[in-house]
Every structure is written in C-alpha cells, then in structure tokens.
Scaffold this motif. Sequence first.
Motif: not given
Length: 179
Positions: A31-33, A94-97, A122-129
């Motif tokens: 995921v890019p952030l 990287s390395g996220l599930r 403030n935080g970001t909702v990270v959604y991994i597809q």
Amino acid sequence: IQMKTLNFSVLNICALRVSQPYRVVGKEGEVPLRCSFSSKLKPEEMQVSLYKGLHGRESLCSAYVNLSEPYFTTDGTVNCRGNISSGRVDMIISGLRGNDTDIYRCEIEILFPPPYLRTIGNGTVVYIQGNQTSEREAVKNDVDPLPLLYAILIITSCSLILQVRNMSILMIFLNRLPR
C-alpha cells in the motif's frame, strides 16, 4: 502581555503539523501512504515512524533519515521504504495481509536543527484487498460435504418418521369414529 506574545510566536514558528489521507487501498500486500508535514523549520535530520491501530500502539516501522540522503528502507515482518521530499514522506508498506486492514498513523520527529519537534498524524484507514478473498476461498474449500449430507439425511428421516406417526394417529382416530 509581551511575554505571552513572544511565547505564542515561538510556538507558532516551531509548530509541526502532520496530515494523512483519509483512506488508501492496497493490493497484493502493498500500500502507498503519503504523510505530509509542515514546519517553519527546514529539517535536516528526522525520525519517521508508522504505527498501527487507532491509538497507534503497534509500531510497524521506524527509520532515521538524514535529508542529504532522503531514502529509507526498513526490514521486518512489515517492510517500509520511502522518500522524504519537500514537506512529505512517500512510503510503500509491504508484507501486509487482509487482516492488517486498520488505521495507520505517521509520526514525524524533527531531530535537527533544534528545537526537537514531534507530531503524530491524524491516521489513514488502510484497506488491503486480495488476500481476504483467498482466505474466504480457503475456508470454503475446507468445508467437508459429508456433515452436510448427514444433516440432510437426519432431517429427512425425522420428517418421514413424524409423517408416518401422524398418519398412524389419524388412522386410529378415524377407526374409533362411529359409523
């Protein structure tokens, strides 16, 4: 009154703000952030950290960065690599599930020049597809059809026994009626 104005001016000059996008979507474990920061100071040395969770209790990666070489990489279960440029940190995590979908918060610390400044975004909702579908398919593939067959057989047998019993009771009742 002059002292309060001076303190406010110093705090305003030294203020550090970190902002993040509301939501990002990752695929195949990456995921890019982007963490944007603003400060009146021009940082030369920074510490960049990424935390998982609403209150950022789990540290995923952290890197010391000298802005003369603004690239960084971390190793671990979750890897972060990124670049710091004019007011922003661009990272690839990287390395996220799929079960790593959560809120992620950037922490920026300006180490040099003084004064030391530290702020959390403030935080970001990270959604991994991607991985969640394969996890669901794995659960579906693990289901054995034999218990389902047994359940259908038991329900059908009980239904048949109840129908035969009801017919027997009806026949007894009809035989007792006066003719």
